[in-house]
Design a protein around this motif. Sequence first.
Motif, PDB file in Angstrom:
ATOM      1  N   LEU A 191       0.829  -1.210   0.000  1.00 50.90           N
ATOM      2  CA  LEU A 191       0.000   0.000   0.000  1.00 50.90           C
ATOM      3  C   LEU A 191       0.862   1.259   0.000  1.00 50.90           C
ATOM      4  O   LEU A 191       0.451   2.302  -0.497  1.00 50.90           O
ATOM      5  N   ASP A 192       2.068   1.167   0.514  1.00 54.25           N
ATOM      6  CA  ASP A 192       2.992   2.308   0.483  1.00 54.25           C
ATOM      7  C   ASP A 192       3.167   2.863  -0.925  1.00 54.25           C
ATOM      8  O   ASP A 192       3.336   4.071  -1.112  1.00 54.25           O
ATOM      9  N   GLN A 217       2.344   7.341  -2.099  1.00 55.73           N
ATOM     10  CA  GLN A 217       3.201   8.383  -2.677  1.00 55.73           C
ATOM     11  C   GLN A 217       2.457   9.214  -3.717  1.00 55.73           C
ATOM     12  O   GLN A 217       3.016  10.156  -4.272  1.00 55.73           O
ATOM     13  N   MET A 218       1.224   8.814  -4.026  1.00 55.56           N
ATOM     14  CA  MET A 218       0.497   9.480  -5.115  1.00 55.56           C
ATOM     15  C   MET A 218      -0.323  10.621  -4.521  1.00 55.56           C
ATOM     16  O   MET A 218      -1.400  10.419  -3.967  1.00 55.56           O
ATOM     17  N   THR A 257       3.758  11.802   3.441  1.00 54.92           N
ATOM     18  CA  THR A 257       2.422  12.157   3.904  1.00 54.92           C
ATOM     19  C   THR A 257       1.428  11.524   2.945  1.00 54.92           C
ATOM     20  O   THR A 257       1.428  11.867   1.761  1.00 54.92           O
ATOM     21  N   PRO A 258       0.606  10.589   3.396  1.00 50.90           N
ATOM     22  CA  PRO A 258      -0.311   9.936   2.459  1.00 50.90           C
ATOM     23  C   PRO A 258      -1.389  10.906   1.976  1.00 50.90           C
ATOM     24  O   PRO A 258      -1.725  11.853   2.685  1.00 50.90           O
ATOM     25  N   PRO A 259      -1.929  10.687   0.767  1.00 49.74           N
ATOM     26  CA  PRO A 259      -3.035  11.520   0.292  1.00 49.74           C
ATOM     27  C   PRO A 259      -4.273  11.263   1.141  1.00 49.74           C
ATOM     28  O   PRO A 259      -4.392  10.211   1.764  1.00 49.74           O
ATOM     29  N   PHE A 314      -1.824   3.931   8.343  1.00 45.76           N
ATOM     30  CA  PHE A 314      -2.036   5.280   7.783  1.00 45.76           C
ATOM     31  C   PHE A 314      -3.505   5.688   7.861  1.00 45.76           C
ATOM     32  O   PHE A 314      -3.840   6.871   7.792  1.00 45.76           O
ATOM     33  N   LEU A 315      -4.382   4.711   8.050  1.00 53.12           N
ATOM     34  CA  LEU A 315      -5.819   5.024   8.085  1.00 53.12           C
ATOM     35  C   LEU A 315      -6.179   5.949   9.242  1.00 53.12           C
ATOM     36  O   LEU A 315      -7.170   6.679   9.172  1.00 53.12           O
ATOM     37  N   LYS A 316      -5.367   5.924  10.269  1.00 54.23           N
ATOM     38  CA  LYS A 316      -5.726   6.741  11.436  1.00 54.23           C
ATOM     39  C   LYS A 316      -5.656   8.241  11.126  1.00 54.23           C
ATOM     40  O   LYS A 316      -6.289   9.045  11.792  1.00 54.23           O
TER      41      LYS A 316
END
Length: 521
Positions: free
Chosen positions: A461-462, A466-467, A491-493, A511-513
């Motif tokens: 998922l990483d 990056q997108m 920093t995830p979108p 990252f969902l948090k």
Amino acid sequence: MCSSLYFLVLFVQLLCSQSRSQSVPVPQCDGADMSALLQFKNSFTVDRGFASRDPLAYPKTESWKLESAGNVSSSSCCSWEGVECDNSTGRIIALNLSSSCLYGSINSNSSLFRLVHLQRLNLADNHFNNSEIPSGVGLLSSLTHLNLSSSVFSGQIPTEISKLTKLVTLDLGCNGTSELCAGLLKLRSLGLTNLVQNLSNLQVLALDNVDLSSEVPVRVANLSSLTYLSLESCGLYGVFPASIFRLPKLEYVSLVSNGNLTGHLPEFNSTSPLQFLQLSTTSFSGELPDSLGDLQSLKFLNVERCNFSGSFPSSFSNLTELTYLSFRGNPFTAQRLDSLPWLWKLAKLDTLYIGQTNLQGKIPSSIGNLSHLVTLGLAGNELEGEIPPELVNLPRLAKLNLWDNQLSGHITSCLTNMTQISFLDLSSNYFDGPIPSSVSQLQNLQFLWLFGNLLSGIVELDTFLQMKRLQILQLSWNELSCLAGTKQNVTPPQLLLLGLGSCNLSEFPSFLKDQTQMGRI
Ligand SMILES: *[C@@H]1O[C@H](CO)[C@@H](O)[C@H](O)[C@H]1NC(C)=O
Ligand SMILES: *[C@@H]1O[C@H](CO)[C@@H](O)[C@H](O)[C@H]1NC(C)=O
Ligand SMILES: *[C@@H]1O[C@H](CO)[C@@H](O)[C@H](O)[C@H]1NC(C)=O
Ligand SMILES: *[C@@H]1O[C@H](CO)[C@@H](O)[C@H](O)[C@H]1NC(C)=O
Ligand SMILES: *[C@@H]1O[C@H](CO)[C@@H](O)[C@H](O)[C@H]1NC(C)=O
Ligand SMILES: *[C@@H]1O[C@H](CO)[C@@H](O)[C@H](O)[C@H]1NC(C)=O
Ligand SMILES: *[C@@H]1O[C@H](CO)[C@@H](O)[C@H](O)[C@H]1NC(C)=O
Ligand SMILES: *[C@@H]1O[C@H](CO)[C@@H](O)[C@H](O)[C@H]1NC(C)=O
Ligand SMILES: *[C@@H]1O[C@H](CO)[C@@H](O)[C@H](O)[C@H]1NC(C)=O
Ligand SMILES: *[C@@H]1O[C@H](CO)[C@@H](O)[C@H](O)[C@H]1NC(C)=O
Ligand SMILES: *[C@@H]1O[C@H](CO)[C@@H](O)[C@H](O)[C@H]1NC(C)=O
Ligand SMILES: *[C@@H]1O[C@H](CO)[C@@H](O)[C@H](O)[C@H]1NC(C)=O
């Protein structure tokens, strides 16, 4: 010496020409007209807050001022913004206050209706607070152009409007889906028949989102000067008179979103100047006539979500000006996409929607001829075989929808070479193989739908985190093994939707948090 003399002469010439241009008199405006304008201005407040359609909206009336207080004769309203005078009489003949942040109601007592020499009036894109269009408008009998579009009038359109027999342009429509456009105006008491009976000089008639709730009278076909007819979302029903399409000067027709309106397209005359034809979400039916292919000027054709049948007209190969073509969502008879040679001659197309039209066969390599394509929709057909490299390499392609077909093969090249892509839907097909990590290079990608295929392998998922622009990622119902994001150095979108059903996750993606927008669609 010589040259300085030359410059002196030039200088004097410049001075003279300047004073000449200054001496062109601004016409003195009529005092009564000027005071009517000032009263009109003062009957509104300026409100920049409401959702004007024009981001550049600004209050034109704020510049309307007397030059020296009390000396009416020293000011000329003819130079005020949005105001135009007759140069010999000083009477006001045109007023253009479109997008001027005017807010307030207007009634028949308004001083506006004392400007009886007005020929052109544009009050579009203001906020008249749901007041009715005043019957006083009938006093402006010199009007040739009247534009009150998108300006929050409501109620019945006054019958007096049909006294304006010189009208050439009438726009009472509202273009948009905001609550400011919610079918507020009605033409029930006057009716379209009476409206067009007197207004026989009309060239432009736009009543979008006006509640007409009527049939379209055949009398509209008597408007022999008509160039532009826009009746979107008007609650029209009955059979649309085909003779209207054959009006000799007609260039633009839009009848979008009149679900109960039926009709057929007639045979067209090759001399027709029609450029824009939009019938989407109506109940038009029958076959598309071959003579559509004679319309040399046609640039835009949208018949999506109607009830057209038969096959696509092969005569279209001559429509070389066409930039937008949508046939999607019609019960056409089954045709093979790889046996429509005319389609690949429409080299200027930037938008092509032919989803849900019973297409079969393969996507042919000739699709590469459509090098201007930005948007391609082929969803909901029975297409099979692989995605040809010519499609993958279309240089401008930004939106591709292949949802719900029987396509197969690997998608690696799509997820690598489609560098402009922002919307990609490959769901509900038989694509197999891996999702390459190079997908993270597609920095324009916002929407990625891949659910319901046979994709396999490990997905980190990483890679997607990056997108920067990604909003939707739907990977469910494949044969993937998804690894939860761990790196956290990017920093995830903020995603609106994340689909990881049957993805063999063994760990909750941390990252969902930090996701705050999820589920907002
Ligand atoms: C009004 O304007 C006129 C013409 O510009 C000028 O001659 C006159 O003196 C002005 N009167 C006043 C009271 O300012
Ligand atoms: C009035 O005169 C101005 C300045 O000379 C010119 O730009 C404008 O077109 C004229 N208007 C009309 C209606 O003749
Ligand atoms: C009215 O004014 C706007 C600018 O506010 C301009 O864009 C538009 O072309 C004008 N319309 C007419 C008919 O002059
Ligand atoms: C707008 O309409 C509302 C409701 O009728 C009314 O209360 C308000 O005073 C009006 N505002 C103006 C500026 O006319
Ligand atoms: C119009 O003006 C007249 C006289 O000034 C007044 O009696 C009447 O109520 C006004 N009508 C409206 C709709 O404001
Ligand atoms: C009416 O005015 C608006 C705003 O200026 C403009 O967008 C629209 O095209 C005009 N309508 C016609 C028919 O010219
Ligand atoms: C047509 O215009 C005339 C005046 O020019 C008017 O008397 C008549 O009422 C109008 N007809 C309709 C149907 O409004
Ligand atoms: C309506 O608005 C959209 C964009 O807001 C524009 O593309 C379209 O041309 C407009 N339609 C009409 C009939 O003015
Ligand atoms: C079509 O007509 C039916 C029955 O009169 C009505 O309920 C429905 O809202 C209409 N649909 C549209 C899209 O106008
Ligand atoms: C096509 O239009 C031309 C010019 O408007 C006209 O002379 C001719 O009769 C029309 N042809 C048909 C078949 O209607
Ligand atoms: C395309 O136009 C040419 C020349 O105008 C004509 O000869 C030909 O028949 C047309 N083709 C179709 C398919 O209409
Ligand atoms: C993808 O692009 C590369 C480099 O431009 C090219 O060599 C390759 O053939 C392309 N792949 C496909 C499937 O067209």
